[in-house]
Structure formats: structure tokens, C-alpha cells
Write a protein that holds these residues in place. Structure first.
Motif: not given
Lengths: 252, 308
Positions: A93, A104, A117, A126, B170, B173-174, B177-179, B181-182, B184-185, B203
Motif C-alpha cells: 500500500i 496490515l 478505537i 499497537e 474521531i 483516531r480512526i 488506528s489499524h482500522f 490502515r485497513a 487505506k489498504a 468495512y
């Protein structure tokens, strides 16, 4: 199921329109084995790979991973079973750093909900993630690139980052789709060493490869496909001398 | 400076400007722009992070405005509660409608979301008994906390920028986070996301719903602040305005979008002589942005910083 087989591919067939991309292919990957799937372009290797990883649906056949029928799982669930993959055309990415790209790979391991979150309660996750990412980077010797973006690193390193991303979740079966494609000699050498070190950790590997020399150097067993069919299987030395294999590669 | 810090500083500057600006016309203008900022921030998440387009966001703003107003007027529900209920209902609506819609990609998704926006617009126009049709709806009570009533431009100005801060918070924070990241993927390499355990479709639907929440909340505040709403505030042109703001600001830059949205939402009020020609100016701006800063203001800033 025969004991010792981690992945069993049974009689898989896949059509695209009138073309039989994969035609009744069966073979298995034993535990702690490096198995190579080779064949000329258009032989159906990547199609078969995509069927194993759930991106395509097979017309018929079965795939059993550690006694579980993979076709009953959604593609995004496979990583939880212990199957992880890399891609032939690099799928990093660009908007994420190397570190985040590798992180990821741990996505499915992070348990959290929207509330945590927003409240920022996932900091400890993390930290765990970072630790694991750093560990796998040290293992593959790419720790210098952690905070670079994919467009800032050499091609060979990109391949290793892809492998790191697949490895970070500690899979039992690693699927590598043409890992050596586009690499120069030094990079191939480095990749070869990395693959052995991964294998030493007890991970089974199924890899697709074009380059026969690379394959004979690194795999325990080879399956050869041509025009969707399996035409040979066995030890590298056996397969290389098989008349049909030579025919498929060299012509009559 | 990190993007989130820069954004918070910018929001703080806007807040402080409330002490200096005396002109109610400007306060009003910037407050309305701040509401657009909230909508565009939601759109940022959808467009810039998850990579999914929506040409119907004004429809969600409208749903928030109408549902909250009707709840307050017809059912005498507290305005704050009305806004919250309306926003939640809108995001549930987006969840339900997003489930089939987000299986579409590219142009098809654009068309489907455009249709959603248009359907909401048509309902607002034709359910005359509930919405007042094209003549609009009025009679909403003023927002208040205890005996403190938000009855001046200044009071609302401060309040709305605090709300902007919360939504920005908000968002960051989103995104971080790993969310995020997901997301963007999903935007770039959907297959890679899928292979690493991201439930791509879920998602997309969740982020669509969340961005509808942003839009509806802004819509609710808009309704109670102005005390009057009509369908023309929520039509296709408005949806396109939001898209333009997000693109010129930089679809994945919350900071860039904030600046550009305030500017673009305010300009038509300052350059009143352009009134009917505004869509042309808007289109021109989009073309210029596409030519000279294709990744929007946010991308432009990142690029400049990479050079120096």
C-alpha cells in the motif's frame, strides 16, 4: 487424510468461459516442505493459487488445509487458519509506511471495537504490533526500511516487505507467488536464503516460480503444470529429466 | 507538525477568531461553512481513506435535517435528542442501503449513490404533510442547554467549532488506528486487504454509515440553527459541492479539506455578484485543482514538505 499433509488440493477444475484454466489438478504439500509449482506462462499456476486463497471459486474439487475444507471459509478468514500469501505483482500500500504495511498482516489478530478505537484504548495493541513487526524485519534484515514508503525502497526490498507482511502473522503455510520475478542475481540469492530461514522455523511453503534454476535450488518437491493440467510431480532432479516437462518448456 | 496537531491548532484559531469577529454576517457564514466541514470530514473517510465515492451525501444531510426537525416539531422531542436520533437513524439507513450498494464499484457506485440522494430529495419535496414540500419546514425550537439558549450567531459559532473539533478527533483516531490502515489498504489494493483478514465489504459499509452520521449530524445542527429548511439545500448540486470541497482540499487530508471547505463554502456569500454563476466557478476550481494540485491542498502541502 494422509498424515503429514498440511494442504491437500483435490481435483480442482476452473473454467473461464470456454478456457479450462485449471483442469483436474491434485497434489499436496507436506508439513515442513517447500513445494514449488512451476510451468510456462498461462499454465494456470496463479489461478490455482487464487483458488487456494479464496479469491476465485473453483468449479469443482476440494482443498483441505489441516483437515478443514477451505471452500467453507471466506477469503478474509484464511489468515486466521494460518495461511498467508504474497503477490506476483507487488501489492504494497503506497500510502502506508513499510512498518504499517507489515502491520496490515496482523490486522486479523487485533481485537478491538469502534469505541476503543475512538477512546484510544488500543495503544497497547499497537505496541505489540510494532514489536512483532520489528522482529520480523530483523529476521528478514529489512529493519532499515521500517519508516520508508514503498516508492522509496528498491524492488528487491519490496519483495521482502511483502514476505514480511505475510510472515508477521506467523502462518503455518506460506504461499509465495513468483517471489523471484524481477530480482537481480544478488537479490535472488538473498531471497533464497530468506526462504530457507523461513522454512527452518517450521513453516511449510508453496511457491509458484518461473525460473527452473531457482526452483531446483530451493524446493523439496516440484509440481509442473501445463495448459491447466498437472504433467509431472516429484523431486527436482526427477522432474527436470521428465520428457513432458522438457517438452512443455522447450517445445518438441 | 503532524496533521492532527495542525488541524487542532487550525480549529482553535477559528474558535479564537470568534472573539475578534464582530460582524454577525461573517460569523453566520463561517458557522455554516463549519457545518460543511463536518460533512466533508465524513466524506474524507469514505472517499479518501476507503476510496468509495458518494454522490448522495447532501441527501444524508437532508435526512438528518428533516428527521430531527420533524421529531422536534411533531413529537416535541428535545432538539439535541432529535439530532442524535436523526443521525443514528440516518446511519442505520446508510448501513442498510450501503450493504447492496457498496458491492458496486466505480461509476456504478457513483450512479447508485446519486440515485439515493435524489430519492431523498424527491421525498423531501413530495411528502408535503411531513416536510412542507418545496416551501420548506420551519418552527424548530432553538438549541439550548438549560437556560442558555444558542440565540446569537456568536454563541452558535463557538459551539459549532467545538463540534468540528470532536468530529476531527474521531476522524484522526480512526485514521491512525489499524482500522484506518485497513481502509487505506481497501482504497489501493483490495485483494491485499482481503488476504490479510480485512472484511472488505463490511468495512466499506461501516465507513459509509459513519460518514452518513457525520452528514446527518451537520444537517440536524443546520436545521435548528437556521430554523428553516427546504429541499433545495440538499439537492444534487450540494452533493457535488461537497465532493469538490473534498477533492480540492485533498481527499485524504483532513487538514486540507478543512481550509478549502471553509473557503469554498464562504466564497459564494462574499462574491454575491457571481451568484448564479457559482457552479461555473466551482467547476473551474475543480479543473484548476486537478491540473495543478491533483492530490488537493493536502497533497500539495505534503509534497512541499517532502521537498524542503
Amino acid at each position: 487424510m494422509e498424515k503429514g499433509d498440511i494442504l491437500k488440493i483435490k481435483n480442482i477444475t476452473k473454467h473461464f468461459g470456454g478456457v479450462k484454466a485449471v483442469d483436474g489438478v491434485s497434489f499436496s504439500v507436506r508439513e515442513r516442505q517447500i513445494k514449488a509449482l512451476v510451468g510456462p506462462n498461462g499454465a494456470g499456476k496463479t489461478t490455482l493459487f487464487n483458488i487456494v486463497t479464496g479469491l476465485y471459486k473453483a468449479d469443482s474439487g476440494e482443498i483441505i488445509f489441516k483437515g478443514k475444507n477451505l471452500f467453507l471459509y471466506k477469503p478474509y478468514k484464511l489468515i486466521n487458519l494460518g495461511i498467508s500469501r504474497t503477490f506476483q505483482n507487488i501489492q504494497l500500500i503506497d500510502a502506508l509506511t513499510v512498518k504499517e504495511n507489515i502491520a496490515l498482516g496482523l490486522h486479523s489478530k487485533i481485537k478491538s471495537n469502534p469505541v476503543s478505537i475512538i477512546l484510544g484504548l488500543n495503544k497497547s495493541h499497537e505496541r505489540d504490533v510494532l514489536e512483532k513487526v520489528e522482529r520480523v524485519c530483523r529476521f528478514l534484515k529489512i529493519e532499515d526500511y521500517l519508516y520508508k514508503y514503498p516508492n522509496q525502497i528498491p524492488f528487491g526490498i519490496k519483495r521482502l516487505v511483502e514476505i514480511a507482511r505475510a510472515l508477521v502473522s506467523e502462518p503455518e503455510l506460506l504461499l509465495l507467488d513468483e517471489p523471484a520475478a524481477g530480482l537481480n542475481e544478488d537479490e535472488t540469492e538473498l531471497l533464497l536464503k530468506s526462504i530457507f530461514r523461513i522454512w527452518e522455523r517450521g513453516i511449510s511453503i508453496l511457491l509458484i516460480e518461473h525460473d527452473m534454476e531457482f526452483v531446483t535450488n530451493c524446493s523439496h518437491s516440484i509440481v509442473v503444470m501445463d495448459s491447466g493440467k498437472k504433467i509431472a510431480e516429484g523431486l527436482p532432479s526427477e522432474v527436470m529429466n521428465d520428457y513432458r516437462v522438457i517438452k512443455a518448456y522447450m517445445g518438441e | 507538525m503532524k496533521e492532527n496537531t495542525a488541524t487542532y491548532v487550525l480549529i482553535a484559531l477559528f474558535l479564537l477568531s470568534g472573539f475578534i469577529i464582530k460582524n454577525p454576517f461573517i460569523l453566520n457564514m463561517v458557522s455554516i461553512a463549519a457545518l460543511a466541514v463536518i460533512v466533508v470530514m465524513g466524506l474524507n473517510l469514505l472517499l479518501g481513506y476507503a476510496g468509495q465515492v458518494s454522490l448522495g451525501h447532501a441527501g444524508f444531510v437532508g435526512l438528518g435535517a428533516y428527521i430531527s426537525s420533524i421529531l422536534a416539531i411533531r413529537f416535541n422531542i428535545n432538539p439535541w435528542l432529535s439530532i442524535l436520533i436523526a443521525s443514528l437513524l440516518t446511519s442505520v439507513f446508510a448501513l442498510i442501503i450501503g450493504y447492496p450498494t457498496l458491492k458496486l464499484k466505480g461509476h456504478y457506485l457513483a450512479m447508485a449513490t446519486l440515485a439515493i440522494g435524489e430519492i431523498i430529495y424527491i421525498f423531501a419535496n413530495n411528502l408535503v404533510d411531513l416536510t412542507g414540500g418545496h416551501q420548506g419546514l420551519t418552527g424548530m425550537p432553538m438549541l439550548s442547554v438549560g437556560s442558555f439558549v444558542f440565540d446569537s450567531e456568536k454563541k452558535f459559532f463557538f459551539f459549532v467549532w467545538i463540534v468540528v473539533f470532536f468530529f476531527a478527533f474521531i476522524s484522526f483516531r480512526i485514521v491512525n488506528s489499524h482500522f484506518g490502515r485497513a481502509l487505506k489498504a481497501i482504497h489501493e489494493k483490495e485483494l491485499a486487504a482481503l488476504s490479510f483478514g480485512v472484511n472488505v465489504h463490511l468495512y466499506k459499509v461501516v465507513i459509509f454509515s459513519l460518514s452518513a452520521f457525520y452528514a446527518a449530524f451537520a444537517g440536524g445542527l443546520y436545521a435548528f440553527y437556521l430554523g428553516f429548511i427546504s429541499p433545495s439545500s440538499f439537492d444534487l448540486l450540494k452533493s457535488i459541492d461537497y465532493i469538490v470541497m473534498a477533492f480540492v482540499g485533498g481527499i485524504d487530508s483532513i487538514f486540507g479539506s478543512l481550509i478549502i471547505t471553509v473557503v469554498l463554502a464562504s466564497l459564494p456569500n462574499i462574491m454575491t455578484f457571481l451568484q448564479d454563476y457559482w457552479p461555473i466557478v466551482n467547476g473551474l476550481l475543480l479543473v484548476i485543482a486537478a491540473m495543478f494540485m491533483p492530490k488537493g491542498l493536502g497533497g500539495f502541502i505534503k509534497w512541499k514538505r517532502a521537498i524542503f
